[in-house]
Design a protein around this motif. Structure first.
Motif, mmCIF file in Angstrom:
data_model
loop_
_atom_site.group_PDB
_atom_site.id
_atom_site.type_symbol
_atom_site.label_atom_id
_atom_site.label_comp_id
_atom_site.label_asym_id
_atom_site.label_seq_id
_atom_site.Cartn_x
_atom_site.Cartn_y
_atom_site.Cartn_z
ATOM 1 N N GLY A 31 0.816 -1.206 0.000
ATOM 2 C CA GLY A 31 0.000 0.000 0.000
ATOM 3 C C GLY A 31 0.850 1.257 0.000
ATOM 4 N N GLY A 32 1.909 1.264 0.805
ATOM 5 C CA GLY A 32 2.814 2.412 0.824
ATOM 6 C C GLY A 32 3.486 2.633 -0.515
ATOM 7 N N PHE A 33 3.900 1.561 -1.153
ATOM 8 C CA PHE A 33 4.519 1.667 -2.475
ATOM 9 C C PHE A 33 3.541 2.252 -3.488
ATOM 10 C CE2 PHE A 33 5.233 -0.312 -6.647
ATOM 11 C CZ PHE A 33 6.460 0.259 -6.945
ATOM 12 N N LEU A 34 2.297 1.785 -3.452
ATOM 13 C CA LEU A 34 1.290 2.293 -4.389
ATOM 14 C C LEU A 34 0.998 3.775 -4.147
ATOM 15 C CD1 LEU A 34 -1.225 -0.687 -4.525
ATOM 16 C CD2 LEU A 34 0.367 0.045 -6.297
ATOM 17 N N VAL A 35 0.894 4.172 -2.874
ATOM 18 C CA VAL A 35 0.621 5.577 -2.563
ATOM 19 C C VAL A 35 1.791 6.451 -2.995
ATOM 20 C CG1 VAL A 35 0.319 7.214 -0.652
ATOM 21 C CG2 VAL A 35 -1.031 5.116 -0.724
ATOM 22 N N LEU A 36 3.019 6.029 -2.702
ATOM 23 C CA LEU A 36 4.183 6.818 -3.093
ATOM 24 C C LEU A 36 4.314 6.912 -4.612
ATOM 25 C CD1 LEU A 36 6.853 5.679 -0.480
ATOM 26 C CD2 LEU A 36 5.682 7.885 -0.631
ATOM 27 N N THR A 37 4.032 5.838 -5.308
ATOM 28 C CA THR A 37 4.083 5.857 -6.768
ATOM 29 C C THR A 37 3.032 6.811 -7.322
ATOM 30 O OG1 THR A 37 4.845 3.569 -6.772
ATOM 31 C CG2 THR A 37 3.972 4.419 -8.835
ATOM 32 N N TRP A 38 1.814 6.735 -6.773
ATOM 33 C CA TRP A 38 0.741 7.609 -7.236
ATOM 34 C C TRP A 38 1.100 9.074 -6.983
ATOM 35 C CZ3 TRP A 38 -2.612 11.307 -5.517
ATOM 36 C CH2 TRP A 38 -3.702 11.573 -6.329
ATOM 37 N N LEU A 39 1.619 9.369 -5.785
ATOM 38 C CA LEU A 39 2.008 10.746 -5.477
ATOM 39 C C LEU A 39 3.134 11.234 -6.394
ATOM 40 C CD1 LEU A 39 1.910 10.869 -1.584
ATOM 41 C CD2 LEU A 39 0.463 12.137 -3.174
ATOM 42 N N GLY A 40 4.082 10.366 -6.676
ATOM 43 C CA GLY A 40 5.175 10.740 -7.574
ATOM 44 C C GLY A 40 4.672 11.074 -8.970
ATOM 45 N N VAL A 41 3.785 10.272 -9.492
ATOM 46 C CA VAL A 41 3.238 10.532 -10.828
ATOM 47 C C VAL A 41 2.386 11.797 -10.808
ATOM 48 C CG1 VAL A 41 1.670 9.626 -12.587
ATOM 49 C CG2 VAL A 41 3.362 8.129 -11.535
ATOM 50 N N PHE A 42 1.610 11.994 -9.723
ATOM 51 C CA PHE A 42 0.770 13.185 -9.618
ATOM 52 C C PHE A 42 1.615 14.451 -9.555
ATOM 53 C CE2 PHE A 42 -1.838 16.127 -7.007
ATOM 54 C CZ PHE A 42 -2.866 16.313 -7.913
ATOM 55 N N LEU A 43 2.695 14.426 -8.749
ATOM 56 C CA LEU A 43 3.573 15.596 -8.672
ATOM 57 C C LEU A 43 4.280 15.847 -9.995
ATOM 58 C CD1 LEU A 43 5.073 15.122 -5.100
ATOM 59 C CD2 LEU A 43 3.376 16.806 -5.846
ATOM 60 N N LEU A 44 4.652 14.801 -10.685
ATOM 61 C CA LEU A 44 5.247 14.960 -12.022
ATOM 62 C C LEU A 44 4.246 15.599 -12.970
ATOM 63 C CD1 LEU A 44 7.790 14.235 -13.692
ATOM 64 C CD2 LEU A 44 6.626 12.129 -14.311
ATOM 65 N N PHE A 45 2.994 15.198 -12.871
ATOM 66 C CA PHE A 45 1.935 15.775 -13.690
ATOM 67 C C PHE A 45 1.763 17.272 -13.384
ATOM 68 C CE2 PHE A 45 -2.615 16.924 -13.824
ATOM 69 C CZ PHE A 45 -2.840 16.836 -15.186
ATOM 70 N N LEU A 46 1.790 17.626 -12.085
ATOM 71 C CA LEU A 46 1.627 19.030 -11.717
ATOM 72 C C LEU A 46 2.806 19.870 -12.157
ATOM 73 C CD1 LEU A 46 0.102 18.838 -8.121
ATOM 74 C CD2 LEU A 46 -1.053 19.381 -10.267
ATOM 75 N N ASN A 47 4.008 19.322 -12.145
ATOM 76 C CA ASN A 47 5.195 20.086 -12.553
ATOM 77 C C ASN A 47 5.252 20.315 -14.047
ATOM 78 O OD1 ASN A 47 6.285 20.538 -10.036
ATOM 79 N ND2 ASN A 47 7.411 18.613 -10.041
ATOM 80 N N ARG A 48 4.511 19.563 -14.819
ATOM 81 C CA ARG A 48 4.528 19.725 -16.272
ATOM 82 C C ARG A 48 3.738 20.952 -16.711
ATOM 83 N NH1 ARG A 48 7.771 16.008 -19.303
ATOM 84 N NH2 ARG A 48 8.231 14.395 -17.780
ATOM 85 N N PHE A 49 2.899 21.482 -15.825
ATOM 86 C CA PHE A 49 2.067 22.642 -16.209
ATOM 87 C C PHE A 49 2.492 23.893 -15.510
ATOM 88 C CE2 PHE A 49 -0.746 19.075 -17.218
ATOM 89 C CZ PHE A 49 -1.038 19.395 -18.526
#
Length: 49
Positions: A31-49
């Motif tokens: 669960g921790g791995f999934l949450v950290l992965t999701w947060l990493g992808v989400f932050l990458l998405f936010l930094n692209r804009f």
């Protein structure tokens, strides 16, 4: 014809309760791995804009 037996004797074996601490730990890590992965992808998405 023979009579069918209605009462069959069956033995019930009671198992000792098993510890699920290892399973719980594995689920927490997954669960921790999934949450950290999701947060990493989400932050990458936010930094692209």
């Amino acid at each position: 014809m023979g009579k069918p037996e209605l009462h069959q004797k069956t033995e019930v074996k009671i198992k000792e309760p098993t510890s699920l601490k290892g399973t719980f730990t594995s689920v927490l890590f997954l669960g921790g791995f999934l949450v950290l992965t999701w947060l990493g992808v989400f932050l990458l998405f936010l930094n692209r804009f």
